[in-house]
Write a protein that holds these residues in place. Structure first.
Motif, short mmCIF file in Angstrom:
data_model
loop_
_atom_site.label_atom_id
_atom_site.label_comp_id
_atom_site.label_asym_id
_atom_site.label_seq_id
_atom_site.Cartn_x
_atom_site.Cartn_y
_atom_site.Cartn_z
N SER A 174 96.49 95.86 48.66
CA SER A 174 95.82 96.79 47.76
C SER A 174 96.58 96.91 46.43
CB SER A 174 95.71 98.16 48.42
OG SER A 174 95.11 99.08 47.57
N THR A 175 97.90 96.99 46.50
CA THR A 175 98.72 97.06 45.29
C THR A 175 98.52 95.81 44.45
OG1 THR A 175 100.36 98.43 46.39
CG2 THR A 175 101.08 97.25 44.42
N MET A 176 98.58 94.65 45.10
CA MET A 176 98.40 93.39 44.39
C MET A 176 97.00 93.32 43.81
SD MET A 176 98.96 89.50 45.74
CE MET A 176 98.14 89.91 47.25
N ASP A 177 96.01 93.80 44.54
CA ASP A 177 94.63 93.77 44.07
C ASP A 177 94.45 94.60 42.80
OD1 ASP A 177 92.14 92.61 44.57
OD2 ASP A 177 91.38 94.45 45.51
N VAL A 178 95.17 95.71 42.69
CA VAL A 178 95.10 96.53 41.47
C VAL A 178 95.60 95.72 40.28
CG1 VAL A 178 96.11 98.54 40.32
CG2 VAL A 178 95.23 98.75 42.64
N TYR A 179 96.72 95.02 40.44
CA TYR A 179 97.25 94.20 39.35
C TYR A 179 96.30 93.05 39.02
CZ TYR A 179 101.71 96.63 39.78
OH TYR A 179 102.69 97.58 39.80
N SER A 216 85.47 89.41 48.93
CA SER A 216 85.55 90.58 49.80
C SER A 216 86.71 90.51 50.78
CB SER A 216 84.23 90.77 50.55
OG SER A 216 83.93 89.61 51.29
N SER A 217 87.05 89.34 51.26
CA SER A 217 88.14 89.25 52.24
C SER A 217 89.42 88.78 51.58
CB SER A 217 87.76 88.28 53.36
OG SER A 217 87.78 86.95 52.89
N VAL A 218 90.52 88.94 52.27
CA VAL A 218 91.82 88.50 51.76
C VAL A 218 91.80 86.99 51.55
CG1 VAL A 218 94.29 88.34 52.27
CG2 VAL A 218 93.05 90.42 52.83
N ALA A 219 91.28 86.25 52.50
CA ALA A 219 91.24 84.79 52.38
C ALA A 219 90.40 84.35 51.18
CB ALA A 219 90.69 84.18 53.67
N GLU A 220 89.25 85.00 50.97
CA GLU A 220 88.41 84.68 49.80
C GLU A 220 89.15 84.99 48.51
OE1 GLU A 220 84.71 86.79 50.00
OE2 GLU A 220 84.01 85.67 51.75
N LYS A 221 89.85 86.11 48.50
CA LYS A 221 90.60 86.52 47.30
C LYS A 221 91.70 85.50 46.99
CE LYS A 221 90.52 90.20 45.38
NZ LYS A 221 89.75 90.68 44.23
N ILE A 222 92.38 85.01 48.02
CA ILE A 222 93.44 84.03 47.82
C ILE A 222 92.86 82.75 47.21
CG2 ILE A 222 95.05 82.50 49.05
CD1 ILE A 222 95.61 84.90 50.94
N GLU A 223 91.75 82.28 47.75
CA GLU A 223 91.13 81.06 47.23
C GLU A 223 90.65 81.27 45.79
OE1 GLU A 223 91.05 77.91 48.42
OE2 GLU A 223 92.42 78.84 49.87
N ALA A 224 90.04 82.39 45.52
CA ALA A 224 89.54 82.68 44.18
C ALA A 224 90.69 82.79 43.19
CB ALA A 224 88.72 83.96 44.18
N GLU A 225 91.79 83.35 43.61
CA GLU A 225 92.97 83.49 42.76
C GLU A 225 93.52 82.13 42.34
OE1 GLU A 225 95.34 85.39 40.91
OE2 GLU A 225 93.40 86.31 40.96
N ALA A 253 85.46 81.76 37.37
CA ALA A 253 86.56 81.99 38.33
C ALA A 253 86.89 83.48 38.41
CB ALA A 253 87.79 81.19 37.93
N ARG A 254 86.92 84.14 37.28
CA ARG A 254 87.20 85.59 37.25
C ARG A 254 86.14 86.35 38.03
NH1 ARG A 254 84.61 89.70 34.60
NH2 ARG A 254 85.86 91.54 34.22
N ASN A 255 84.87 86.02 37.79
CA ASN A 255 83.78 86.72 38.49
C ASN A 255 83.83 86.47 40.00
OD1 ASN A 255 82.91 87.73 36.06
ND2 ASN A 255 81.34 86.17 35.77
N LYS A 256 84.15 85.25 40.37
CA LYS A 256 84.27 84.92 41.80
C LYS A 256 85.39 85.74 42.43
CE LYS A 256 85.05 80.93 44.79
NZ LYS A 256 85.37 79.49 44.81
N ALA A 257 86.50 85.86 41.73
CA ALA A 257 87.63 86.63 42.25
C ALA A 257 87.28 88.12 42.37
CB ALA A 257 88.86 86.45 41.36
N LEU A 258 86.55 88.63 41.39
CA LEU A 258 86.16 90.04 41.42
C LEU A 258 85.24 90.36 42.59
CD1 LEU A 258 85.54 90.96 37.68
CD2 LEU A 258 87.13 92.07 39.24
N TYR A 261 92.06 90.60 35.56
CA TYR A 261 90.66 90.20 35.39
C TYR A 261 90.02 90.93 34.21
CZ TYR A 261 91.28 88.58 40.21
OH TYR A 261 91.74 87.98 41.35
N ASP A 262 90.45 92.17 33.96
CA ASP A 262 89.93 92.92 32.83
C ASP A 262 90.42 92.35 31.50
OD1 ASP A 262 88.62 94.57 34.59
OD2 ASP A 262 90.07 96.22 34.45
#
Length: 181
Positions: free
Chosen positions: A34-39, A79-88, A71-76, A44-45
């Motif tokens: 969650s902390t990392m997601d905030v950063y 929904s899951s941690v694994a998806e977020k890692i791939e999008a990042e 890529a930014r929109n995909k990351a935003l 992304y902003d």
């Protein structure tokens, strides 16, 4: 009989203790992500602003701009941690290309807005790196607990599963971005 009772009590205590450890580490993993997601959200902003400034100088690089925004929109929307890692991974790659383009435009590098956004992005990258380190450290502890015997038995009974780590999995991601005109 007393010996058997003591063994049963110790086993029950171990199960409760192990379960509570899994819950504690699971909460730490959630908090770290969650902390990392905030950063990441802050980064992304910043990206659309950076893209708009660079667009003004490098109009012929529309494909790169589209990839960065995509890529930014995909990351935003991950929904899951694994998806977020791939999008990042995709965001890092395309953002690297965008910043490499800026090297060809001395006027852009002198633009005050661009310089400020680049500084902010650099600071954000440092924060993200620290958050990733913390996340990976907590995940390592959680995953170790899920794999070590006998706590792995408790993990399987209560369905605690290994969590993904943020890491570079592709050699091409380790290479510097090269832009040629």
């Amino acid at each position: 009989m007393l010996f058997f009772g003591i063994i049963v009590v110790l086993c029950i205590f171990y199960v409760i203790s192990s379960y509570n450890s899994f819950v504690s580490y699971g909460n730490k993993v959630d908090e770290a992500f969650s902390t990392m997601d905030v950063y990441l959200k802050k980064r992304y902003d910043l990206i659309p602003n950076l893209v708009e400034i660079v667009k003004g100088y490098a109009k012929h690089e529309s494909e790169t701009f589209e990839k960065v925004v995509s890529a930014r929109n995909k990351a935003l929307t991950s929904s899951s941690v694994a998806e977020k890692i791939e999008a990042e991974k995709e965001v890092n790659s395309t953002l690297g290309r965008l910043l490499a383009i800026t090297e060809a435009y001395p006027d852009l590098k002198a633009n005050t807005n661009f310089v400020e956004l680049q500084k902010e992005l650099t600071n954000m990258e440092g924060e993200i790196l620290s958050a990733r380190k913390y996340y990976n450290g907590v995940v390592r502890q959680f995953n170790t607990l899920t794999e070590k015997f006998p706590s792995n038995l408790i993990a399987s009974i209560f369905k605690f599963e290994k969590q993904p780590m943020f890491s570079i999995t592709n050699e091409s991601e380790r290479e510097n971005v090269s832009i040629k005109f």
